[in-house]
Design a protein around this motif. Structure first.
Motif, mmCIF file in Angstrom:
data_model
loop_
_atom_site.group_PDB
_atom_site.id
_atom_site.type_symbol
_atom_site.label_atom_id
_atom_site.label_comp_id
_atom_site.label_asym_id
_atom_site.label_seq_id
_atom_site.Cartn_x
_atom_site.Cartn_y
_atom_site.Cartn_z
ATOM 1 N N ASP A 249 29.813 81.349 74.524
ATOM 2 C CA ASP A 249 28.556 80.541 74.097
ATOM 3 C C ASP A 249 28.980 80.396 72.427
ATOM 4 O OD1 ASP A 249 27.022 80.908 76.032
ATOM 5 O OD2 ASP A 249 26.515 82.855 75.825
ATOM 6 N N GLN A 250 29.638 81.067 71.922
ATOM 7 C CA GLN A 250 29.983 80.758 70.507
ATOM 8 C C GLN A 250 31.125 79.569 70.388
ATOM 9 O OE1 GLN A 250 28.776 82.060 67.999
ATOM 10 N NE2 GLN A 250 29.651 81.306 66.310
ATOM 11 N N ARG A 251 31.849 79.264 71.442
ATOM 12 C CA ARG A 251 32.562 78.224 71.464
ATOM 13 C C ARG A 251 31.869 77.061 71.713
ATOM 14 N NH1 ARG A 251 35.821 81.370 75.044
ATOM 15 N NH2 ARG A 251 35.179 79.831 76.888
ATOM 16 N N ALA A 252 30.753 76.969 72.211
ATOM 17 C CA ALA A 252 29.808 75.821 72.584
ATOM 18 C C ALA A 252 29.143 75.731 71.409
ATOM 19 C CB ALA A 252 28.942 76.066 73.869
ATOM 20 N N PHE A 253 28.816 76.737 70.713
ATOM 21 C CA PHE A 253 27.910 76.453 69.453
ATOM 22 C C PHE A 253 28.597 75.922 68.358
ATOM 23 C CE2 PHE A 253 25.894 78.162 65.395
ATOM 24 C CZ PHE A 253 24.361 77.714 65.805
ATOM 25 N N THR A 254 30.077 76.368 68.169
ATOM 26 C CA THR A 254 30.803 75.728 67.117
ATOM 27 C C THR A 254 31.255 74.452 67.438
ATOM 28 O OG1 THR A 254 31.795 78.214 66.842
ATOM 29 C CG2 THR A 254 33.356 76.158 66.128
ATOM 30 N N ALA A 255 31.470 73.945 68.858
ATOM 31 C CA ALA A 255 31.965 72.427 69.148
ATOM 32 C C ALA A 255 30.790 71.728 68.789
ATOM 33 C CB ALA A 255 32.132 72.536 70.614
ATOM 34 N N ILE A 256 29.577 72.217 69.221
ATOM 35 C CA ILE A 256 28.332 71.332 68.758
ATOM 36 C C ILE A 256 28.381 71.228 67.372
ATOM 37 C CG2 ILE A 256 25.741 71.148 68.693
ATOM 38 C CD1 ILE A 256 25.815 72.512 71.426
ATOM 39 N N GLY A 257 28.444 72.163 66.573
ATOM 40 C CA GLY A 257 28.424 72.058 65.134
ATOM 41 C C GLY A 257 29.392 71.207 64.630
ATOM 42 N N THR A 258 30.628 71.217 65.161
ATOM 43 C CA THR A 258 31.474 70.177 64.548
ATOM 44 C C THR A 258 31.396 68.746 64.907
ATOM 45 O OG1 THR A 258 33.273 71.816 65.277
ATOM 46 C CG2 THR A 258 34.156 69.576 65.040
ATOM 47 N N LEU A 259 30.825 68.807 66.035
ATOM 48 C CA LEU A 259 30.117 67.292 66.310
ATOM 49 C C LEU A 259 29.103 66.840 65.482
ATOM 50 C CD1 LEU A 259 30.326 67.500 70.294
ATOM 51 C CD2 LEU A 259 31.787 66.252 69.141
ATOM 52 N N LEU A 260 28.201 67.723 64.938
ATOM 53 C CA LEU A 260 27.449 67.284 64.107
ATOM 54 C C LEU A 260 27.626 66.871 63.012
ATOM 55 C CD1 LEU A 260 24.625 69.996 65.304
ATOM 56 C CD2 LEU A 260 24.372 67.538 65.557
ATOM 57 N N ALA A 261 28.730 67.761 62.425
ATOM 58 C CA ALA A 261 29.083 67.392 61.016
ATOM 59 C C ALA A 261 30.195 66.406 60.790
ATOM 60 C CB ALA A 261 29.793 68.907 60.533
ATOM 61 N N GLU A 262 31.064 66.313 62.002
ATOM 62 C CA GLU A 262 32.248 65.496 61.780
ATOM 63 C C GLU A 262 32.302 64.078 62.438
ATOM 64 O OE1 GLU A 262 35.226 68.541 61.814
ATOM 65 O OE2 GLU A 262 34.630 69.269 59.957
ATOM 66 N N THR A 263 31.344 63.850 63.253
ATOM 67 C CA THR A 263 30.974 62.632 63.904
ATOM 68 C C THR A 263 29.976 62.106 63.715
ATOM 69 O OG1 THR A 263 30.108 63.320 66.146
ATOM 70 C CG2 THR A 263 32.551 63.652 65.855
ATOM 71 N N TRP A 264 29.728 60.687 64.070
ATOM 72 C CA TRP A 264 28.761 59.893 63.645
ATOM 73 C C TRP A 264 27.897 59.506 65.083
ATOM 74 C CZ3 TRP A 264 28.160 54.795 60.672
ATOM 75 C CH2 TRP A 264 26.720 54.695 60.110
ATOM 76 N N ALA A 265 27.242 60.392 65.788
ATOM 77 C CA ALA A 265 26.664 60.043 67.008
ATOM 78 C C ALA A 265 25.412 59.086 67.034
ATOM 79 C CB ALA A 265 26.452 61.380 67.914
ATOM 80 N N PRO A 266 25.096 58.506 68.251
ATOM 81 C CA PRO A 266 23.871 57.760 68.234
ATOM 82 C C PRO A 266 22.782 58.583 68.280
ATOM 83 C CG PRO A 266 25.525 56.940 70.008
ATOM 84 C CD PRO A 266 25.920 58.339 69.492
ATOM 85 N N PRO A 267 21.597 58.268 67.878
ATOM 86 C CA PRO A 267 20.344 59.256 67.460
ATOM 87 C C PRO A 267 20.212 59.801 69.019
ATOM 88 C CG PRO A 267 19.941 57.115 66.787
ATOM 89 C CD PRO A 267 21.277 56.713 67.242
ATOM 90 N N LYS A 268 20.278 59.177 70.119
ATOM 91 C CA LYS A 268 19.937 60.137 71.343
ATOM 92 C C LYS A 268 20.841 61.314 71.653
ATOM 93 C CE LYS A 268 17.159 56.509 73.621
ATOM 94 N NZ LYS A 268 16.737 55.876 74.961
ATOM 95 N N VAL A 269 22.088 60.965 71.328
ATOM 96 C CA VAL A 269 23.330 61.991 71.514
ATOM 97 C C VAL A 269 22.972 62.936 70.441
ATOM 98 C CG1 VAL A 269 25.874 62.390 71.522
ATOM 99 C CG2 VAL A 269 24.894 60.468 72.408
ATOM 100 N N THR A 270 22.786 62.510 69.325
ATOM 101 C CA THR A 270 22.434 63.991 68.414
ATOM 102 C C THR A 270 21.287 64.708 68.691
ATOM 103 O OG1 THR A 270 23.443 62.286 66.583
ATOM 104 C CG2 THR A 270 22.149 64.212 65.790
ATOM 105 N N ALA A 271 20.248 63.903 69.184
ATOM 106 C CA ALA A 271 18.925 64.953 69.370
ATOM 107 C C ALA A 271 19.495 65.818 70.530
ATOM 108 C CB ALA A 271 17.992 63.732 69.824
ATOM 109 N N ALA A 272 20.401 65.199 71.688
ATOM 110 C CA ALA A 272 20.714 66.219 72.941
ATOM 111 C C ALA A 272 21.527 67.061 72.245
ATOM 112 C CB ALA A 272 21.323 65.112 73.941
#
Length: 360
Positions: A249-272
Motif C-alpha cells: 500500500d505504501q508503494r502505491a501511495f508513494t507512486a501516486i505522490g510521485t505522479l502528482l509532484a513530477e508529472t503534469w497529468a490531465p485534470p481527470k487523471v489527476t482527479a482519479a
C-alpha cells in the motif's frame, strides 16, 4: 595440482575488470536517477564478466527506464546511503536505521477521504495541460534532503534549493535537470554498455534498451492515457509497483505522490489519482504542515517503516503544494519528528526545448 592455486588467467581477469570499469563513466551529479543507471551499467558489466569461464560469453543487455522520473528526493527510496564529499545522503526507506517501525493499518480516515475528494474536485476543474508533441514538460520545484556526515550522527536538513526539470512529452528525446552549483544533467540519454562476445574479445560499446513507459517510468503522453476510473487506476498502480519492497500500500501511495509532484497529468487523471489514494488503507490527516517554500496547508499522510509521507494541500484551493517525509520514531538518524525531506512544486508548464523557460 593444488586445488587452491590461483587459475593461470586470474591476473588477466582482474586486469580486464579494472580496464572495463574505467570505461564506465560515473554519474555527473549525485542524483538518484543517475545512481540507478550507474548500478544497471555495473550489473551488466558483472554479468558479462561472469560468463568468462565459457568459450563464448553471450552478449548481455539490460532494459533501462527512458526517463528518470524520481527527480525529487522524497519520492526516491532507491538507495541505502550515498556518501558524497564526506556526507551520507539518506534515502527515506533506510533512514530508520534498522527499526522497521509500524505500518499504517485500517481504512483511511473520513477526514483524509474528504481532503482527497476536495483535491479531486479542484483538479477536475483545472485547465488541461497544453503540451504539444515535440515540446517538453517543465517542472520547477524546491527540494531539500537530509544528510549525515560519514562519521554518523543525526540527520540534518539543509536549506531547500531550486530544481528545474525538462522532460520530453513523448519520452523520445533526452531531458534536462538543472540545479544551482551543478552542471546541467542530461536525462534519458542512452547509457553506454560494453559487451563481451567471448573471453579476450575487445569490449563493444552499445546502449541499453529503453524500457516502455509505465506508472514508475512515465512520459507525459503515457500519463494522459491512464484510466480515470479510480478503482481501475489503483489496480494498475498496484500491479506496476508489485515488484518493490516493503508495504504494498505504501508503494502505491508513494507512486501516486510521485505522479502528482513530477508529472503534469490531465485534470481527470489527476482527479482519479486523488480518488485512488483515498482508497488506500491507513491514510490520515494532519491539520497543519509546511512545504519547502514555507507554504502552510493541510496534509494527508501515510506511515510505514518508521516514516510518514505527507502530501500538503492549499487550504483554500485544495491545490497540491508539496511533500514531506518525517521520522515517526527515534532512530540513529534522529528523533521522532526529524524531517528527512521536503519539496514544493512551484510551476508546471510547456517549454519549447531543454533549458528554455516556458513562454508567457
Amino acid at each position: 595440482m593444488n586445488a587452491f592455486a590461483p587459475r593461470p588467467h586470474a591476473d588477466a581477469d582482474a586486469l580486464l575488470r579494472a580496464e572495463l570499469t574505467e570505461l564506465l563513466p560515473p554519474p555527473p551529479v549525485p542524483d538518484l536517477t543517475a545512481e540507478r543507471n550507474q548500478h544497471l551499467r555495473h550489473s551488466v558489466l558483472r554479468t558479462a564478466l561472469a560468463a568468462g569461464d565459457g568459450a563464448t560469453a553471450r552478449p548481455v543487455r539490460a532494459r533501462r527506464p527512458r526517463q528518470g522520473l524520481r527527480l525529487g528526493w522524497i519520492a526516491a527510496p532507491v538507495a541505502a546511503c550515498a556518501v558524497v564529499a564526506g556526507v551520507a545522503v539518506l534515502a527515506p526507506r533506510d533512514a530508520p536505521g534498522g527499526s522497521p517501525g509500524r505500518v499504517s493499518a485500517g481504512p483511511s480516515s473520513s477526514e483524509a477521504v474528504r481532503v482527497l475528494s476536495g483535491a479531486a474536485l479542484a483538479a477536475a476543474a483545472a485547465p488541461a495541460p497544453n503540451v504539444r508533441p515535440g515540446e517538453y514538460v517543465y517542472v520547477k520545484s524546491l527540494v531539500a534532503h537530509a544528510g549525515r556526515d560519514a562519521a554518523g550522527g543525526p540527520a540534518t536538513l539543509p536549506p531547500a534549493h531550486q530544481r528545474e526539470v525538462w522532460l520530453s512529452a513523448d519520452g523520445s528525446r533526452p531531458g534536462l535537470l538543472r540545479e544551482p552549483g551543478a552542471a546541467d544533467t542530461e536525462l534519458g540519454a542512452e547509457a553506454p554498455v560494453y559487451e563481451l562476445d567471448h573471453r579476450g574479445a575487445t569490449p563493444r560499446k552499445t546502449t541499453m534498451e529503453t524500457a516502455p513507459p509505465s506508472v514508475t517510468n512515465p512520459t507525459h503522453a503515457y500519463v494522459a492515457t491512464l484510466p480515470t476510473d479510480p478503482d481501475v487506476l489503483l489496480r494498475l498502480i498496484q500491479d506496476q509497483t508489485r515488484a518493490g519492497e516493503g508495504d504494498a500500500d505504501q508503494r502505491a501511495f508513494t507512486a501516486i505522490g510521485t505522479l502528482l509532484a513530477e508529472t503534469w497529468a490531465p485534470p481527470k487523471v489527476t482527479a482519479a489519482l486523488y480518488e485512488a489514494a483515498a482508497r488506500i488503507p491507513g491514510v490520515t490527516v494532519l491539520p497543519s504542515a509546511k512545504d519547502a517554500a514555507g507554504r502552510e496547508g493541510v496534509a494527508v499522510a501515510r506511515t510505514a517503516h518508521g516514516e510518514q509521507t505527507q502530501w500538503i494541500f492549499d487550504r483554500a484551493t485544495s491545490a497540491f503544494l508539496g511533500e514531506r517525509t518525517v521520522l515517526t520514531g527515534t532512530t540513529s538518524a534522529g528523533r521522532a519528528g526529524t524531517v528527512l525531506g521536503v519539496s514544493a512544486v512551484l510551476a508546471k508548464a510547456a517549454a519549447p526545448a531543454p533549458g528554455e523557460l516556458p513562454k508567457g
